[in-house]
Write an enzyme that holds these catalytic residues in place. Structure first.
Site, short mmCIF file in Angstrom:
data_model
loop_
_atom_site.label_atom_id
_atom_site.label_comp_id
_atom_site.label_asym_id
_atom_site.label_seq_id
_atom_site.Cartn_x
_atom_site.Cartn_y
_atom_site.Cartn_z
N SER A 41 12.68 -16.46 -103.55
CA SER A 41 12.12 -15.76 -102.20
C SER A 41 12.08 -13.60 -103.19
O SER A 41 12.14 -13.31 -102.24
CB SER A 41 13.16 -15.35 -101.10
N HIS A 160 18.20 -19.76 -100.95
CA HIS A 160 18.87 -19.75 -101.85
C HIS A 160 20.14 -21.55 -102.41
O HIS A 160 20.74 -21.12 -102.83
CB HIS A 160 19.73 -18.93 -102.08
N GLU A 169 21.26 -14.68 -96.19
CA GLU A 169 22.48 -14.30 -96.30
C GLU A 169 22.56 -13.27 -95.36
O GLU A 169 23.12 -12.75 -94.94
CB GLU A 169 22.37 -13.30 -97.35
N GLU A 210 23.80 -17.69 -104.84
CA GLU A 210 24.09 -16.31 -105.12
C GLU A 210 26.33 -16.12 -105.11
O GLU A 210 26.44 -15.44 -105.10
CB GLU A 210 23.64 -15.38 -104.56
N ASP A 247 20.76 -10.18 -94.76
CA ASP A 247 19.50 -9.75 -95.59
C ASP A 247 18.61 -11.73 -95.13
O ASP A 247 18.71 -13.12 -95.42
CB ASP A 247 19.78 -9.90 -96.93
N GLU A 291 18.37 -6.19 -93.47
CA GLU A 291 17.85 -6.04 -95.40
C GLU A 291 16.43 -7.58 -94.74
O GLU A 291 16.71 -8.06 -94.59
CB GLU A 291 17.96 -5.99 -96.44
N ASP A 318 12.84 -4.52 -99.21
CA ASP A 318 13.43 -5.64 -99.96
C ASP A 318 12.32 -6.39 -100.52
O ASP A 318 11.55 -4.65 -101.17
CB ASP A 318 14.52 -6.70 -99.99
N LYS A 343 15.71 -2.93 -107.59
CA LYS A 343 15.87 -4.19 -108.22
C LYS A 343 14.77 -4.10 -109.18
O LYS A 343 13.63 -4.19 -109.42
CB LYS A 343 15.34 -5.90 -107.18
N HIS A 371 21.09 -7.60 -107.54
CA HIS A 371 20.57 -8.69 -108.50
C HIS A 371 19.50 -9.31 -108.17
O HIS A 371 18.84 -8.87 -107.00
CB HIS A 371 21.76 -9.65 -108.66
N LYS A 394 24.10 -4.53 -105.19
CA LYS A 394 24.86 -6.26 -103.65
C LYS A 394 24.80 -6.82 -105.17
O LYS A 394 23.40 -6.94 -106.37
CB LYS A 394 23.41 -5.82 -103.43
#
Ligand code: PGA
Ligand code: ZN
Length: 430
Positions: A41, A160, A169, A210, A247, A291, A318, A343, A371, A394
């Protein structure tokens, strides 16, 4: 210690997609390797990840061009430089590339070398990687190292995990744990309790990219209820000992200027309605961090969330910031967030990532070292988070070796540091 040569080659990441590994070799023969992660994403303002586009290899996802750029252009340009001159190394690559988004050489090519040199610098100095990272920050923090509180992504959705929640998330944060070793144990226990709850519903206990479960939940709120049960069943006090972070990766939910929540049968939500939803959840659940609650260009939505939550919640950018200092400056001006996700592959060099961290700090924003959903087996974020003293990390769930590798490294570092390790407290700076 001078760089003798740098070699790169193509390997696979945790999703089985090609990625690049660079090895920095020093004149005394010592060396260090780094592999580059990859997002699913991704934000549109990220630096460019160069893929070959040749459908005959890995469905076009090969990275042989990026590999060639390291071997043929970057390596000769850096040979003979002092490996500890991280700024000079990164600057040389930026000039060699010459584009705003690192699109000529590829941010993946540049970053593989930037990290390999950072690791090789630690080898040259004969000190641990995290300790070496801390020497690059100005002023260098003395004495103690701050161990980061982990954000553990125990339930995966969105891009994900197809079939799970729309939001990406659902994370737990063991904010009450006295040390990393305990934080990891608490997290793993909650994760396994969650697995049992999902199994009791006769749902599959498969995991997403993840490592969090990816059950066929009926709504976007249901994961919060399941996680609350899991925290309690594991014997922890929600909020006080184990809090929740989200997130939603809302850029992925944003279509034609409206937010779509398929699982809830709610389409065409405005940013005000999204913020209302978050406020309702904040009242019901111990959520301390959100997030990308809004889309990457929705500065007004982010500002509305900031104003409505009055600084009581961590609002993280993010896709909004993509680790880019210029974007963070806009965010400060717009009062869009009080935290920056870091990141390194969004921006492409260690030096620029450190500059973004410094900028955030100057403006009392928190930072989280993160990550990507496509990861590698070589840990990086654990050392980088300890070395930068940001206080949060994270790194996914408590399953899949590419995620667990980071937790294991955090525990190793904490044990090695002994009294010099101090776990961060979750504190909003603003
Ligand atoms: P990505 O997702 O690595 O797939 O971009 C992670 C995130 O959104 O935080
Ligand atoms: Zn995100």
């Amino acid at each position: 210690m001078k760089i003798k040569t740098i070699r790169a080659h193509e390997l696979l990441d945790s999703r089985g997609n090609p990625t690049i590994e660079a090895v920095a070799v020093l004149e005394n023969g010592s060396m260090a390797a780094a592999m580059v992660p990859s997002g699913a994403s991704t934000g549109q303002h990220e630096a460019l990840e160069l893929r070959d586009g040749d459908p005959a290899r890995y469905l076009g996802r090969g990275v042989l061009k990026a590999v060639a750029h390291v071997n043929d252009e970057i390596a000769p340009a850096l040979a003979g430089m002092d490996v500890r001159d991280q700024k000079g190394i990164d600057q040389t690559m930026l000039e060699l590339d010459g584009t705003a988004k690192k699109s000529r050489l590829g941010a993946n090519a540049i970053l593989s070398v930037s990290i390999a040199c950072l690791k090789a610098g630690a080898v040259a100095e004969g000190i641990p990687f995290y300790a070496y990272v801390s020497t690059l920050l100005d002023p260098e923090p003395a004495g103690k190292f701050i161990m980061p509180i982990p954000m553990m992504n125990v339930l995966n959705g969105g891009k994900h995990a197809e079939g799970s929640a729309d939001m990406q998330e659902y994370m737990i944060m063991p904010v009450g744990a006295p040390c990393i070793v305990e934080a990891v144990r608490w997290g793993a226990e909650v994760f396994h309790r969650l697995g049992k709850i999902i199994q009791d519903k006769s749902w599959p206990t498969t995991v997403g990219d993840e490592g969090g479960y990816a059950p066929p939940v009926k709504s976007n709120e249901e994961p919060l209820q399941l996680i609350m049960q899991a925290i309690e069943k594991a014997g922890y006090r929600p909020g006080e000992q184990v809090a929740i972070a989200l997130d939603p990766a809302a850029t992925e939910l944003h279509v034609d200027n409206k937010y779509h929540l398929e699982k809830d049968g709610r389409k065409d939500l405005t940013y005000e309605q999204m913020v209302d939803l978050y406020e309702d959840w904040i009242r019901k659940y111990p959520i301390i961090s959100i997030e990308d609650g809004l889309a990457e260009e929705d500065w007004s939505g982010f500002n509305h969330l900031m104003e409505e939550t009055e600084g009581k919640i961590q609002i993280v950018g993010d896709d909004l910031f993509v680790t880019n200092a210029q974007r963070v400056r806009i965010g400060i001006w717009e009062n869009a967030a009080n935290s920056v996700l870091i990141k390194v592959n969004q921006i492409g060099t260690i030096t620029e990532a450190l500059e973004t961290i410094k900028l955030a700090r100057e403006h009392e924003m928190t930072c989280i070292i993160s990550h990507r959903s496509g990861e590698t087996e070589l840990p990086f974020e654990a050392d980088f988070a300890v070395g930068t003293h940001v206080g949060q990390i994270k790194i996914g769930s408590l399953s899949r070796s590419e995620r667990v590798a980071e937790y294991n490294q955090l525990m190793r570092i904490e044990r090695e540091l002994g009294d010099r390790a101090e776990v961060a407290t979750f504190r909003l700076r603003k």
